[in-house]
Enzyme design. Structure first.
Site, PDB file in Angstrom:
ATOM      1  CE  LYS A 100      -3.730   1.205   5.009  1.00  0.00           C
ATOM      2  NZ  LYS A 100      -3.476   0.741   3.637  1.00  0.00           N
TER       3      LYS A 100
ATOM      4  CB  SER B  65      -0.935   0.007   1.213  1.00  0.00           C
ATOM      5  OG  SER B  65      -0.197   0.001   2.412  1.00  0.00           O
TER       6      SER B  65
END
EC number: 3.4.21.-
Length: 884
Positions: A823, A780
């Site tokens: 996140k 990511s």
């Protein structure tokens, strides 16, 4: 009879440290030291007749003599006579104490080499010799000299000549002593024959060997001390030699007879125990016939009654009866008695038919309880209510195993406890963190010493019912080693088709676990094996927002912390703005454990103040004359006045001030004094991205989402890529992909390209992930790496209010990633206002609280160009693709 040999005038001396070689005995030694090797080479190896050497006993005063086992076998000498054989690997040191004659014995035995063999040690290549020596005759040392590395001695033979020996053997007294010796030796041989020892050759030796040789051979054949053998060596006179031999052989014979007597006594005691067991059985039968039994005094009968009331299934009861009959036949002193009894007590203690009575489920009350004990977690509470509703409609339903997955401190364990409270069942927690032994789940087999049941059966026994709510805590922390795989053992436990007949190795009978409600917790999904994960329903608890933390602190944490520290709101008051300030400046975690620790620090500071006030109040009351009539007289009053003046405050004013003390109100200054300087100030992102080559990424960890800065810089070099920050293989590959994509589109991005369009010509690129002590891995970070590189080559700063996450392909596509809610929460905690996400992660935004989405702008990107357009102020210097 062996011929008498004339000894040479001088013999090479081989010292025997703490050992004695007697005439007629044979010893095998291995020579490894340089001195002994030189002696064997010069005196034995190079001579055809193998020559004679002197063996001299040496007493070692530095260390106790080593133990050498003497053989009972015999061998024949050259004359056809039998002689005792002594085999030893002992290496006597040569010349170690040649300068200390007091340690050398004055007499020794001349020895003949029967066999020599040469060898070589590996890997040193040192030459060694194995020598078989036969004792020949006694000698005395007249003078000792050194010849190179070993010693030689001027010797004088001590043995009698043949004529003297014949005359001594005709002496009637000698003949009488010889007959006595042979009689005792015969008794010893008879005893050894009864012990099934091979003594045939020794028997022949007793009949054929002459008397003057027989004493030395017998003493050399059996164990004896160093001093006893020295005395035998010094016995040159035949009468003394035979008398000494009689003493030693008699002592050996007595030792053997004492050992036999002890053995017979032990066997008799065993027979006595068996007899007592039979008598006890007969006595028990007689008491039963007479009706004169006392069941309360019989532990076995009491255990049997307890087993009868346990409600075991039929097959288990048959097995228990068989084990009980085996226990009755055993004596309490037997080693297996205690383990057999402990096993039967476990069978009797298990709740085979005991269940906790469930009250009728009230879903409204359950929902109210969940709301009162946990703030937020709407999706999780909804799933728990659904689970309870199914249990209400179908109590025997095979419901799924709920697995709460989330960072520490988000309330996973307390949710399981709330489920138990709503169901009205008992709750038990089984910790699986660090478990690597399969026996912790299935138990040890009873064949092992110290065996015990597994944690599940032990927990069922401890809770006392067969339908508890069992929490399998930290199920992702189990490991695998040579002792088995605990995660594989849990497959049977959590499978509804198998746990009806769960078989614990220690229990060795099936136990029904179908009534147990299993709940599991984990910090991460990845370590859980897929077959085990397939048997559970995963419910994620990503963490709390700042608003939720504020509500949790006000409703739950502050009252609990005050109660734990013995104070109340009258002593300490923490306003909500200060709690919010504490959340912003001191905690950036997903859970609330650190927040609770900081609140506890404030409570401890308040506790000190309260304790000091109470002590001052107690002193003021002690010093008050009105409230202390015992203190009277001018002396007491004078002392009190002195103490009051020292305090600097009148007594009445001090008492009033203590009684009416206001509570401690926490403000910003008190917060910083108790907790120290703020850890986070909200300006970190702006300061870190103030220079080109830095981008802000979002990552997921076992403790929730976190913000990760990616730094890139260029330097003169050869076009290499350097990566630092304890990175895994996947994130290293993402860095390679990012650099390849930037180099391929350097012209399109209008980067500073060198000659021939080579972006990396004569320069290296170094990419660093700070917090190098923390391992990092995952795909990511791809879009963050590209953004940092483009910022470096463009010499333009990335927007400080923007963070990003997403995986990137070589073609520039942005692929979806996991942990979106964690996140975004991490970005919100760090004060970031814009988040760039992959377009295919739009569906995950439904899980993000609306309050967070109202404060964070979420930008969706399909290609890498979209990410770069949003990451820089004013976009990038190319025409971006149309946004979807």
């Amino acid at each position: 009879m062996r011929e008498v040999v004339e000894l040479p005038e001088r013999l090479a001396i081989l010292p025997f440290r703490n050992r004695v070689l007697l005439p007629g005995a044979i010893v095998q030694i291995r020579c490894t030291s340089p001195a002994s090797v030189r002696l064997v080479e010069q005196e034995l190896w190079q001579k055809e007749d193998k020559g004679l050497i002197g063996v001299l006993p040496v007493r070692d005063t530095q260390s106790p003599p080593p133990t050498v086992q003497l053989a009972d076998s015999v061998s024949e000498d050259r004359d056809g006579k039998a002689s005792s054989t002594l085999t030893s690997d002992y290496q006597p040191p040569i010349g170690k104490q040649a300068n200390e004659p007091s340690h050398w014995h004055s007499s020794g035995v001349a020895a003949r080499a029967l066999h020599l063999s040469r060898g070589m040690e590996k890997p040193s290549g040192r030459v060694t010799y194995t020598v078989v020596l036969e004792g020949w005759c006694r000698f005395s040392v007249q003078e000792m000299n050194a010849r190179g590395p070993y010693n030689t001695a001027l010797v004088e033979q001590l043995d009698m000549t043949r004529a003297e020996m014949d005359q001594a053997e005709r002496d009637p007294e000698v003949q009488s002593i010889a007959r006595q010796f042979k009689m005792i030796a015969g008794e010893l041989i008879s005893v050894l024959e009864q012990k099934h020892r091979k003594v045939g050759r020794t028997k022949v030796l007793l009949e054929t060997a002459p008397a003057h040789r027989l004493a030395d051979i017998f003493v050399a054949s059996f164990e004896g001390s160093f001093d006893e053998r020295l005395a035998m060596l010094d016995a040159v006179d035949l009468k003394k030699r035979l008398t000494k031999a009689i003493e030693l052989v008699t002592r050996h014979l007595q030792t053997i007879r004492v050992a036999e007597k002890i053995s017979q006594k032990v066997e008799g005691q065993l027979s006595k125990s068996q007899k007592e067991f039979l008598l006890r059985q007969q006595m028990r039968a007689i008491k039963e016939e007479l009706g004169d039994t006392d069941d309360d005094d019989d532990d076995v009968i009491a255990l049997e009654r307890k087993m009868q009331g346990a409600g075991m299934p039929g097959n288990v009861w048959k097995h228990a009866q068989r084990e009980l009959r085996r226990l009755r036949k055993m004596q309490p002193q037997q080693p297996g008695y205690s383990s057999a009894r402990a096993y039967l007590e476990l069978l009797a203690d298990l709740p085979w038919q005991v269940s906790s009575e469930e009250r009728e489920l009230d879903l409204a009350a359950a929902k109210e309880r969940l709301d009162s004990e946990h703030y937020g977690l709407g999706k999780v509470k909804k799933r728990i209510i659904e689970y309870l509703a199914v249990r209400k409609l179908k109590p025997d339903a095979r419901g799924p195993v709920l697995c709460f997955v989330g960072p520490p401190g988000v309330g996973k364990t307390s949710l399981a406890s709330s489920i138990a409270g709503a169901l009205g069942r008992r709750f038990i927690r089984i910790s699986l963190g660090g478990v690597k032994d399969e026996a912790d789940i299935r138990g040890h087999r009873r064949t092992y010493i110290g065996s015990m049941p597994g944690r599940l059966i032990e927990g069922i026994k401890r809770v006392g019912v067969n339908n508890p709510v069992m929490l399998l805590d930290e199920i992702d922390k189990t490991g695998t080693d040579v002792r088995g795989d605990p995660a594989s053992a849990l497959l049977e436990v959590l499978d509804p088709e198998q746990h009806r007949t769960f078989n614990d190795h220690y229990l060795n009978v099936p136990f029904d676990l179908s009534k147990v409600v299993f709940v599991a917790t984990a910090n991460r999904i990845q370590p859980i094996p897929p077959p085990l994960l397939d048997r559970m329903e995963v419910i994620e608890l990503p963490g709390y927002t700042s608003e939720e933390k504020l509500k949790i602190a006000v409703r739950h944490l502050i009252p609990r912390v005050l109660d734990q520290h013995g104070i109340t709101s009258d002593h300490l008051q923490i306003p909500e703005p200060m709690v919010e300030l504490m959340i912003q400046r001191y905690t950036r975690e997903a859970g609330v454990r650190n927040l609770e620790r900081h609140l506890a620090a404030l409570a401890r500071a308040a506790a000190v103040k309260v304790a000091e006030r109470e002590q001052a109040l107690r002193i003021s009351r002690d010093l008050n004359p009105e409230s202390t009539p015992v203190l009277g007289g001018s002396l007491a009053d004078g002392e009190l006045m002195m103490e009051v003046e020292a305090i600097g405050m009148p007594m009445r004013e001090m008492a009033t001030s203590v009684d009416t003390a206001s509570p401690l109100l926490i403000d910003e200054a008190a917060l910083e004094k108790a907790l120290g300087p703020p850890k986070f100030d909200g300006r970190e992102a702006a300061e870190r991205v103030a220079t080109p080559g830095v981008a802000v990424g979002l990552v997921w960890t076992a403790f929730g989402g976190e913000v990760q800065f990616v730094e890139a810089t260029a330097m003169v070099g050869k076009g290499d890529l350097h990566l630092t920050g304890q990175l895994g293989d996947v994130i290293k590959e993402s860095a390679q992909i990012a650099l390849t994509w930037v180099r391929a589109r350097a012209a399109e991005l209008k980067l500073a390209v060198k000659e021939q369009g080579n972006l990396m010509d004569s320069r290296d690129v170094h990419i660093h992930f700070p917090a190098g002590a923390v391992p990092k891995d995952g795909p990511s970070a791809g879009v963050t790496l590209v953004t940092a590189l483009v910022s470096l080559f463009l010499q333009r700063c990335v927007r400080a209010d923007t963070a990003m996450t997403g995986e990137m392909t070589l073609r520039g596509l942005v692929l979806p990633v996991g942990g979106v809610k964690d996140k975004i929460l991490a970005a919100h905690r760090c004060g970031i206002k814009r988040v760039i996400l992959p377009e295919k992660n739009a569906k995950d935004l439904m899980e993000v609280p609306a309050a967070i989405l109202a404060n964070v702008e979420v930008l969706l990107a399909k290609r890498m160009e979209d990410v770069l357009h949003e990451a820089f102020e004013g976009g990038c210097p190319w025409k971006p693709r149309p946004k979807l």
